[in-house]
Structures are given as C-alpha cells and as structure tokens.
Design a protein around this motif. Structure first.
Motif, PDB file in Angstrom:
ATOM      1  N   UNK A 192      -7.302   9.283  11.061  1.00  0.00           N
ATOM      2  CA  UNK A 192      -6.525   8.840   9.912  1.00  0.00           C
ATOM      3  C   UNK A 192      -5.520   9.929   9.590  1.00  0.00           C
ATOM      4  N   UNK A 193      -4.273   9.528   9.339  1.00  0.00           N
ATOM      5  CA  UNK A 193      -3.255  10.488   8.935  1.00  0.00           C
ATOM      6  C   UNK A 193      -2.600  11.166  10.114  1.00  0.00           C
ATOM      7  N   UNK A 248       3.045   1.994   3.762  1.00  0.00           N
ATOM      8  CA  UNK A 248       2.073   2.839   3.070  1.00  0.00           C
ATOM      9  C   UNK A 248       1.327   3.690   4.101  1.00  0.00           C
ATOM     10  N   UNK A 249       0.473   4.575   3.612  1.00  0.00           N
ATOM     11  CA  UNK A 249      -0.278   5.454   4.504  1.00  0.00           C
ATOM     12  C   UNK A 249      -1.676   5.667   3.932  1.00  0.00           C
ATOM     13  N   UNK A 250      -2.576   6.218   4.753  1.00  0.00           N
ATOM     14  CA  UNK A 250      -3.964   6.368   4.341  1.00  0.00           C
ATOM     15  C   UNK A 250      -4.444   7.805   4.334  1.00  0.00           C
ATOM     16  N   UNK A 251      -5.294   8.116   3.363  1.00  0.00           N
ATOM     17  CA  UNK A 251      -5.949   9.413   3.236  1.00  0.00           C
ATOM     18  C   UNK A 251      -7.374   9.164   2.750  1.00  0.00           C
ATOM     19  N   UNK A 269      -8.596   1.134   5.981  1.00  0.00           N
ATOM     20  CA  UNK A 269      -7.639   0.216   6.607  1.00  0.00           C
ATOM     21  C   UNK A 269      -6.746   0.956   7.601  1.00  0.00           C
ATOM     22  N   UNK A 270      -6.539   2.240   7.395  1.00  0.00           N
ATOM     23  CA  UNK A 270      -5.595   3.015   8.197  1.00  0.00           C
ATOM     24  C   UNK A 270      -6.251   3.726   9.380  1.00  0.00           C
TER      25      UNK A 270
END
Length: 282
Positions: free
Chosen positions: A129-130, A187-190, A199-200
């Motif tokens: 992720x990220x 959008x982005x995920x953390x 989800x990311x």
C-alpha cells in the motif's frame, strides 16, 4: 532453496525521528518494510520523539510478518494487512484518535504505508500500500520487475495545485484524498486503521531465479533503484553480509551509503529515511 538476506536502514537528515521499520524472518521467508507517515507540524513546534508513525510502522511489520502461516500466500497477505490495520486502529483508539476527534493536521491518525513479501519456493508473493515497493533484478543488474508507484502522479498533482498555505494543502490531502475509495475523484490509501485503506492494497508475485535480487523498499530508496550503481552495491552487500556476518553491518552501511551519496546530484528525496530488505537466491 538457500537465500541470502540483508536488512538496511538509514535515518533521514531532516532532524526527525526515523519512521521506517522493517522485519526479516529468513527461515520463514517473511519480510516487511513500512514507512510511517509524517504528521503535520505547525511552525515552531517540535516533532514528537518517539514518533507515533514509527510506532505503527513497527506494528505493521511485527503483526504482518508473524501472523502468516504460508499455506496460501496471497490470501494470507490480504489477511495480514487487514489484521495489522486493526492493530493500528487500536493504537490510535488508545491515543484518543478517531474519526470524531481527528482534525487531519495536529491531531491526525498515526499511520503508515508498507510492503510485505512471502517467499514460497522460488516465487516471491507480495502486497503493498502506498509508495513502498519491490524491484527485482538479475545477475546482470537488469531490472525484471518493478511495482508501480501509484502515489507518484497524485503527489505531482498535489504540488501543482494552488493552496494558500502548507496547512491548507495538508488538510485537503488527508481529509479529502486519503482512504476515500467511494468518491469519484483520484484518491490514495494509507494504513490508518480505517477499513477503507484496504481498498488500495495491491498484490502480485514474481518468479526468482538463482542470482536474482529482490529489494523491498521504502520510498526513500525509490530514487536509487533505477541506478545500476545502487543495484550493484545492494547485490554485493547481500553477499558481504552472508560471508562475514553481523560484524560487517558497519561496512555494509558505509558501502551502501557511499553508493547513495554518489547519486546525490541526480535524485530528489535524498533527505528521507532509507530502508530496504534485499533477498537473493543462492
């Protein structure tokens, strides 16, 4: 199949605590690297030490690596991220940080991004992720696999937007862009503890041959993986760590550090924390 492993970690030069974490369990073929996400710091305020972000980065590595059994790697990688995210939520809850109490600035979630690798035979399964990532290169130092950095286009977009202050930009980036998969914009995920972060999660696998080197890295290493001199230094350092053991860690640090320094005029983000785990099939 015999493998060689090197874990490398170097602090930033920003005068802040190191917010990276890593964990390598070679005998079990489990590896994790995480990058704690810096909180907003108002002018004149001192950055917290220890950093909450470093705490959740360590949580991710510890829980993600140790909870996996290795029966079905992709399924277990997804479960590992989910379980680690739950523990991150508990960490934030215990520190009074919830959706109701956060202001996305000074009182924001402690959070991280990360990558997890599972070696099963000669196949390396991974999830991330990220802007942590994975590169694999062969004995000739030719890259054969690189995970996409999905955050890079959004970072460039953020920098190009007109904001009246750093505070306004940070608020928009975290409140409106982070962990918002159901909206109609990018959008982005953390890993904040919010379930929407999962989800990311991106997963995949790559086959390794003898002599291949896989590097799981935090974003501080990203500028260097494109340089053959860095790949050469990393591959040699794995061999060095195996041949002389723990006593060579200071030599390895200097060897890798010198390779990084040579690139100083050609790459951005050089002042960030730098962490990676190199895995090489013997």
């Amino acid at each position: 199949m015999a493998i060689r492993v090197l874990a490398f970690k170097r602090a930033n030069t920003k005068g802040k605590p190191n917010e990276d974490a890593l964990l390598a369990l070679r005998d079990r073929g489990r590896f994790a690297v995480a990058d704690g996400v810096t909180r907003f710091l108002p002018e004149g305020h001192q950055y917290p030490d220890p950093s909450p972000a470093s705490g959740v980065a360590a949580i991710f590595c510890g829980y993600a690596v140790r909870c996996m059994q290795g029966v079905r790697p992709e399924t277990e990688i997804r479960k590992a991220f989910r379980d680690a995210n739950v523990w991150i939520r508990r960490f934030n809850d215990e520190n009074g940080i919830t959706k109701e109490t956060t202001d996305y600035l000074e009182k924001d979630f402690a959070c991280c991004v990360g990558i997890l690798g599972v070696l099963a035979g000669n196949r390396l399964h991974y999830g991330y992720i990220g802007d942590c990532g994975l590169m694999v290169f062969n004995q000739s130092l030719k890259p054969i696999h690189l995970t996409p950095n999905n955050l890079a286009p959004l970072e460039r977009f953020k920098e190009g937007c007109g904001f009246s202050s750093k505070k306004e930009r940070t608020l928009w980036w975290r409140r409106d862009m982070r962990n918002k998969p159901d909206t109609r914009h990018l959008t982005y995920g953390v890993l904040t503890g919010e379930p929407e972060a999962l989800h990311y999660l991106e997963t995949g696998s790559v086959r390794l041959l003898p002599g291949d080197t896989a590097i799981l890295f935090s974003d501080g290493i990203l500028p260097f993986v494109f340089e053959s001199s860095f790949r050469e230094a990393a591959a040699k350092a794995v061999l060095l760590s195996e041949s002389v053991g723990e006593l060579a860690l200071s030599e390895i640090d200097k060897y890798i550090g010198d390779a990084l320094s040579r690139l100083a005029g050609r790459a951005a983000n050089l002042d960030d924390d730098k962490s990676f785990i190199a895995i090489q099939l013997a």
